[in-house]
Design a protein around this motif. Sequence first.
Motif, PDB file in Angstrom:
ATOM      1  N   ALA A 157       0.843  -1.187   0.000  1.00 33.94           N
ATOM      2  CA  ALA A 157       0.000   0.000   0.000  1.00 33.94           C
ATOM      3  C   ALA A 157       0.888   1.251   0.000  1.00 33.94           C
ATOM      4  CB  ALA A 157      -0.966  -0.019   1.174  1.00 33.94           C
ATOM      5  N   ALA A 158       0.644   2.179   0.930  1.00 35.11           N
ATOM      6  CA  ALA A 158       1.385   3.442   0.951  1.00 35.11           C
ATOM      7  C   ALA A 158       2.498   3.436   1.984  1.00 35.11           C
ATOM      8  CB  ALA A 158       0.423   4.602   1.213  1.00 35.11           C
ATOM      9  N   ASP A 159       2.887   2.260   2.466  1.00 36.05           N
ATOM     10  CA  ASP A 159       3.866   2.171   3.551  1.00 36.05           C
ATOM     11  C   ASP A 159       5.272   1.957   2.988  1.00 36.05           C
ATOM     12  OD1 ASP A 159       5.092   1.942   5.959  1.00 36.05           O
ATOM     13  OD2 ASP A 159       4.026   0.148   6.627  1.00 36.05           O
ATOM     14  N   PHE A 160       6.054   3.044   2.942  1.00 31.82           N
ATOM     15  CA  PHE A 160       7.424   3.012   2.451  1.00 31.82           C
ATOM     16  C   PHE A 160       8.376   3.423   3.574  1.00 31.82           C
ATOM     17  CE2 PHE A 160       5.068   3.492  -1.446  1.00 31.82           C
ATOM     18  CZ  PHE A 160       5.810   2.824  -2.411  1.00 31.82           C
ATOM     19  N   ARG A 161       9.583   2.915   3.475  1.00 34.56           N
ATOM     20  CA  ARG A 161      10.655   3.371   4.357  1.00 34.56           C
ATOM     21  C   ARG A 161      11.922   3.455   3.529  1.00 34.56           C
ATOM     22  NH1 ARG A 161      13.264   0.187   9.599  1.00 34.56           N
ATOM     23  NH2 ARG A 161      15.074   1.581   9.835  1.00 34.56           N
ATOM     24  N   CYS A 162      12.537   4.640   3.532  1.00 33.06           N
ATOM     25  CA  CYS A 162      13.746   4.849   2.742  1.00 33.06           C
ATOM     26  C   CYS A 162      14.843   5.402   3.639  1.00 33.06           C
ATOM     27  CB  CYS A 162      13.478   5.830   1.602  1.00 33.06           C
ATOM     28  SG  CYS A 162      14.951   6.281   0.646  1.00 33.06           S
ATOM     29  N   GLY A 163      16.039   4.868   3.488  1.00 32.95           N
ATOM     30  CA  GLY A 163      17.201   5.384   4.191  1.00 32.95           C
ATOM     31  C   GLY A 163      18.347   5.611   3.230  1.00 32.95           C
ATOM     32  N   LEU A 164      19.211   6.587   3.546  1.00 33.51           N
ATOM     33  CA  LEU A 164      20.379   6.869   2.731  1.00 33.51           C
ATOM     34  C   LEU A 164      21.624   6.871   3.608  1.00 33.51           C
ATOM     35  CD1 LEU A 164      17.926   8.476   1.178  1.00 33.51           C
ATOM     36  CD2 LEU A 164      19.815   9.387  -0.166  1.00 33.51           C
ATOM     37  N   ALA A 165      22.741   6.455   3.029  1.00 33.63           N
ATOM     38  CA  ALA A 165      24.029   6.468   3.716  1.00 33.63           C
ATOM     39  C   ALA A 165      25.103   6.868   2.711  1.00 33.63           C
ATOM     40  CB  ALA A 165      24.336   5.098   4.308  1.00 33.63           C
ATOM     41  N   PRO A 166      26.165   7.511   3.141  1.00 33.44           N
ATOM     42  CA  PRO A 166      27.227   7.920   2.210  1.00 33.44           C
ATOM     43  C   PRO A 166      27.787   6.719   1.449  1.00 33.44           C
ATOM     44  CG  PRO A 166      27.529   8.973   4.340  1.00 33.44           C
ATOM     45  CD  PRO A 166      26.450   7.950   4.527  1.00 33.44           C
ATOM     46  N   TYR A 167      28.030   6.911   0.154  1.00 33.74           N
ATOM     47  CA  TYR A 167      28.583   5.847  -0.672  1.00 33.74           C
ATOM     48  C   TYR A 167      30.078   5.702  -0.392  1.00 33.74           C
ATOM     49  CZ  TYR A 167      30.115   3.333  -4.827  1.00 33.74           C
ATOM     50  OH  TYR A 167      30.675   2.420  -5.689  1.00 33.74           O
ATOM     51  N   ARG A 168      30.511   4.460  -0.127  1.00 35.09           N
ATOM     52  CA  ARG A 168      31.920   4.223   0.209  1.00 35.09           C
ATOM     53  C   ARG A 168      32.625   3.347  -0.825  1.00 35.09           C
ATOM     54  NH1 ARG A 168      29.454   2.983   5.128  1.00 35.09           N
ATOM     55  NH2 ARG A 168      30.043   0.791   4.859  1.00 35.09           N
ATOM     56  N   GLY A 169      31.924   2.861  -1.812  1.00 39.57           N
ATOM     57  CA  GLY A 169      32.567   2.054  -2.835  1.00 39.57           C
ATOM     58  C   GLY A 169      31.745   0.828  -3.184  1.00 39.57           C
ATOM     59  N   PRO A 170      32.139   0.097  -4.247  1.00 36.14           N
ATOM     60  CA  PRO A 170      31.370  -1.071  -4.697  1.00 36.14           C
ATOM     61  C   PRO A 170      31.290  -2.168  -3.643  1.00 36.14           C
ATOM     62  CG  PRO A 170      33.472  -0.870  -5.879  1.00 36.14           C
ATOM     63  CD  PRO A 170      33.293   0.376  -5.110  1.00 36.14           C
ATOM     64  N   GLU A 171      32.317  -2.253  -2.751  1.00 39.45           N
ATOM     65  CA  GLU A 171      32.258  -3.273  -1.717  1.00 39.45           C
ATOM     66  C   GLU A 171      31.060  -3.048  -0.798  1.00 39.45           C
ATOM     67  OE1 GLU A 171      34.748  -1.198  -2.183  1.00 39.45           O
ATOM     68  OE2 GLU A 171      36.305  -2.433  -3.166  1.00 39.45           O
ATOM     69  N   GLN A 172      30.735  -1.784  -0.562  1.00 40.02           N
ATOM     70  CA  GLN A 172      29.588  -1.469   0.291  1.00 40.02           C
ATOM     71  C   GLN A 172      28.293  -1.986  -0.337  1.00 40.02           C
ATOM     72  OE1 GLN A 172      28.612   2.671   0.286  1.00 40.02           O
ATOM     73  NE2 GLN A 172      27.564   2.612   2.260  1.00 40.02           N
ATOM     74  N   LEU A 173      28.149  -1.773  -1.643  1.00 47.16           N
ATOM     75  CA  LEU A 173      26.936  -2.255  -2.310  1.00 47.16           C
ATOM     76  C   LEU A 173      26.858  -3.775  -2.260  1.00 47.16           C
ATOM     77  CD1 LEU A 173      26.474  -0.033  -5.510  1.00 47.16           C
ATOM     78  CD2 LEU A 173      24.890  -0.290  -3.600  1.00 47.16           C
ATOM     79  N   ALA A 174      27.994  -4.436  -2.442  1.00 48.45           N
ATOM     80  CA  ALA A 174      28.004  -5.898  -2.381  1.00 48.45           C
ATOM     81  C   ALA A 174      27.618  -6.383  -0.985  1.00 48.45           C
ATOM     82  CB  ALA A 174      29.392  -6.420  -2.764  1.00 48.45           C
ATOM     83  N   GLU A 175      28.133  -5.702   0.030  1.00 47.26           N
ATOM     84  CA  GLU A 175      27.800  -6.074   1.407  1.00 47.26           C
ATOM     85  C   GLU A 175      26.309  -5.873   1.672  1.00 47.26           C
ATOM     86  OE1 GLU A 175      29.199  -4.969   5.986  1.00 47.26           O
ATOM     87  OE2 GLU A 175      29.872  -3.755   4.296  1.00 47.26           O
ATOM     88  N   LEU A 176      25.766  -4.776   1.172  1.00 44.45           N
ATOM     89  CA  LEU A 176      24.334  -4.516   1.361  1.00 44.45           C
ATOM     90  C   LEU A 176      23.491  -5.559   0.640  1.00 44.45           C
ATOM     91  CD1 LEU A 176      24.269  -0.632   0.946  1.00 44.45           C
ATOM     92  CD2 LEU A 176      23.535  -1.902   2.967  1.00 44.45           C
ATOM     93  N   GLU A 177      23.907  -5.914  -0.557  1.00 46.84           N
ATOM     94  CA  GLU A 177      23.148  -6.900  -1.318  1.00 46.84           C
ATOM     95  C   GLU A 177      23.144  -8.245  -0.588  1.00 46.84           C
ATOM     96  OE1 GLU A 177      23.002  -8.757  -5.848  1.00 46.84           O
ATOM     97  OE2 GLU A 177      24.359  -7.098  -5.354  1.00 46.84           O
ATOM     98  N   GLU A 178      24.283  -8.602  -0.035  1.00 41.88           N
ATOM     99  CA  GLU A 178      24.377  -9.861   0.698  1.00 41.88           C
ATOM    100  C   GLU A 178      23.506  -9.836   1.945  1.00 41.88           C
ATOM    101  OE1 GLU A 178      25.436 -13.653   1.865  1.00 41.88           O
ATOM    102  OE2 GLU A 178      25.820 -12.645  -0.064  1.00 41.88           O
ATOM    103  N   ALA A 179      23.506  -8.706   2.645  1.00 43.82           N
ATOM    104  CA  ALA A 179      22.788  -8.630   3.918  1.00 43.82           C
ATOM    105  C   ALA A 179      21.288  -8.442   3.748  1.00 43.82           C
ATOM    106  CB  ALA A 179      23.352  -7.481   4.753  1.00 43.82           C
ATOM    107  N   LEU A 180      20.867  -7.726   2.689  1.00 39.96           N
ATOM    108  CA  LEU A 180      19.452  -7.353   2.586  1.00 39.96           C
ATOM    109  C   LEU A 180      18.695  -8.088   1.492  1.00 39.96           C
ATOM    110  CD1 LEU A 180      19.791  -3.474   2.980  1.00 39.96           C
ATOM    111  CD2 LEU A 180      19.429  -5.190   4.760  1.00 39.96           C
ATOM    112  N   LEU A 181      19.401  -8.536   0.454  1.00 35.74           N
ATOM    113  CA  LEU A 181      18.695  -9.158  -0.660  1.00 35.74           C
ATOM    114  C   LEU A 181      18.888 -10.661  -0.731  1.00 35.74           C
ATOM    115  CD1 LEU A 181      19.387  -6.582  -3.535  1.00 35.74           C
ATOM    116  CD2 LEU A 181      17.524  -6.622  -1.877  1.00 35.74           C
ATOM    117  N   ALA A 182      20.004 -11.164  -0.201  1.00 38.77           N
ATOM    118  CA  ALA A 182      20.284 -12.601  -0.286  1.00 38.77           C
ATOM    119  C   ALA A 182      19.946 -13.282   1.035  1.00 38.77           C
ATOM    120  CB  ALA A 182      21.752 -12.823  -0.650  1.00 38.77           C
ATOM    121  N   ARG A 183      18.814 -12.934   1.597  1.00 32.82           N
ATOM    122  CA  ARG A 183      18.438 -13.483   2.901  1.00 32.82           C
ATOM    123  C   ARG A 183      17.903 -14.906   2.751  1.00 32.82           C
ATOM    124  NH1 ARG A 183      14.053 -11.395   4.429  1.00 32.82           N
ATOM    125  NH2 ARG A 183      14.303 -11.560   6.698  1.00 32.82           N
ATOM    126  N   SER A 184      18.140 -15.697   3.770  1.00 29.60           N
ATOM    127  CA  SER A 184      17.590 -17.062   3.766  1.00 29.60           C
ATOM    128  C   SER A 184      16.123 -16.990   4.187  1.00 29.60           C
ATOM    129  CB  SER A 184      18.364 -17.945   4.739  1.00 29.60           C
ATOM    130  OG  SER A 184      18.057 -17.585   6.080  1.00 29.60           O
TER     131      SER A 184
END
Length: 812
Positions: free
Chosen positions: A567-594
């Motif tokens: 529905a209309a329930d969104f939550r967005c957060g931003l953090a300073p970009y530190r490099g491609p390793e950061q994106l990979a870490e985020l993908e592993e932690a938030l998208l590749a969940r068991s």
Amino acid sequence: MSRRLLCLHGHFYQPPRENPWIEAIEVQDSADPFHDWNERIAVECYAPNGAARLKDGRGRILDIVDSYLHLSFNFGPTLLAWLERHRPDAYARVLEADARSLELRGHGNALAQGYNHAILPLASPRDRLTQIRWGLLDFRRRFHREPEGFWLPETAADTATLEALAGEGIRFTILSPYQAVRVRPPGGEWVDATGARFDPTRPYRVRAGSRELTVFFYDGHIARDLAFGDALGSAVALLDRLEGGFDPGRDHDELLTVAVDGETLGHHKKGGDEVLAGALRELARRPGVELVNLGQALDRIPAEWEAEIAEGSSWSCAHGVERWRSDCGCSAGGAEGWSQAWRAPLRAALEGLRGALDGIYEREAAGLLPDPWRTRDRYAEVLVDPARRDAPDFVRREAGRAVSPEELVRALRLLELQRQGQLMFTSCGWFFSELSGIETVQVLRYAARAVQLAREVAGVDLQPGLERALAAAPSNDPALANGREVFRRLVEPSVVSLEGVGAHLAIAASVRPVPDAGWAFCYAYRVEGRRAAAAGPVAVALCRLQLESALTRETLDAVACVLHFGAADFRCGLAPYRGPEQLAELEEALLARSPAQSLAQLLRAVDRFFPGRDYGLRDLFLDERRRVAGTLLEGTLRRYEDGYREIFEDNRRLMEFLREIDSPVPGPLRVTADVTLTARVLRVTGAARTGEVDLAAAEAELSATVDLARRLGAHLHLDAVRRDVEQLVEERVSALVAGQSPAARAAELTGILSLAERLGLRLDLWNAQNRIWAWAGSAMVTLDREAVAELARRLWFDEGTLLARAGFAPAA
């Protein structure tokens, strides 16, 4: 025999309405069915006066003319900037009219104006000069010439203001006759002129300190009849009223000047644009009156008489300029018993803020801008380009050296701080009846943006002092109490940071297609590394987001995470970009969940990576908020439509039978017919627009659907249908005038217009008529006589006129 000269002047102006954080006007529901008031008034006034219709007694078009060719006019710089971006057709006609008048008359029709319509006698001497110089720079860039005349906002004048104009090379201005105090002939005695008791049909010399300026006083009685009376009831009525302004008893050449708000001509007075065009056409046929602009008039009738004006006077306040600083009794709208006691405290609060801003500007610019006030006066060179492409070069020139990226941002923040400080004195903030009105809230938003910039550039928080001063401004709304509450409740929620703009873009990109790079308002952006996945009931989206402000060149480089819980329930957060390793870490932690991980674990991970503030749907700017809401509603509405359609189909025969025996169709069943048949019409017009079905098949289905709706007494909701059909018309007109199988396109166009008539659609054919009129006058017409005649009939032209314009001989 004395000459009779006539000058009609239109003051075209809208207050700046842009959200100061995005430099765009957000949707204004009070302007419905248009997006905002600028758009509405452009459709009703600015565009029509550049392509005004001359019609016969049946309402058929006989000619399309540009009335700006015959008007003296001024357009506010902020309005011209909006027209340039959003109505380039109307903007081009304004510029062309000035260029052609310069060629034909030796003087252009256009006058310059103060930048954002501040009341110049109430401005500080430094601000007064900036307002004038910004207006002149804007004029030169747009009209490619030096202005001779200058329109003073609200015709507000005093000696200091006139002296400033003369010092900048201005020859003349226009004032109300009620601003004159006394007049005298060459070598004669002064004569009392108060109450407009003098002859306004000659130019007057007015002393302006050590200088002199020519003033044209308009005819107050005629101007009032145009604005508030019946003088615009017909072309004949207008001509009669204008000719009544001349006096056979005068023993000199007469110049009758009539000045009105330009919006009178079509917006305030519906059809005023056509009345004016008809009067101008008839005037050209009548002997004895010559239409001129004011530069031309000065060539014919030099200013010999002198006049003195009332200090601090204007055309829209009987008390001088009190309407913009006190509770003088002048207001517009409002309930009985309301006062404008808020005006003086509001001005005091903003003047106090201006003083603080000026101190910050001067202090922080030291060592960067050798002459900061000269730089401010020249800043309009940058403002004329919405993308501010010359801003870095401008700062380097003004600094006299190379500047670092940090210095560039600092300089531009300081200059924007000053621009917001100018905008917050726009006259409309004081003109109306209530402190919480949209015009006053708008000037407070400019103040809030200036406060934010001061905090960013100097670390100084001016908001507490501003709020204390605003607390002395009483609101007529008991729920708001005073200016401090107005600021906190109606202004402060608008304040947004660069990170907030990034969150807006990230949420929007999670809901609808957004290109990888482009512009979001006044911010250049790039989105990289998009990733998305579902975590149970939650949709998770990640990306890298880069932003750069065109105004200040400040940048953001961040990773964004958007959670959509439904529905209309969104939550967005931003953090300073530190490099491609950061994106990979985020993908592993938030998208590749068991599958074993819970929602709580996901939220804890998001909190760990994005510890700053959360953004939601309410943090989107208004237009995007509504766009996202519409996207979210599509699925729900589609399910409801499916249900309505099923009920309709099950009961269609019953409804037809009830109509046959003259029995009422029950309300719930009638609603299913309304929804189902409207959806069917929308589906067919949409398919025709995208080319999924040919026009012949679409026409047959639409005709059958309309006939069914009539039989059932169903009501078709045609607003969205109208937009689709108007787009079909525009596409066929574009193809026709481009010579793409013109006979086929003309037949399709007349078929669409015939169908629209049967559907009961009242199409906006203004642009189509303009293009067909221009096409008919070109060498591109290859259609036969009957095809052109049919176009004329369907597009509301006089048939013989369009045929003659297209080169066909009159019928025998």
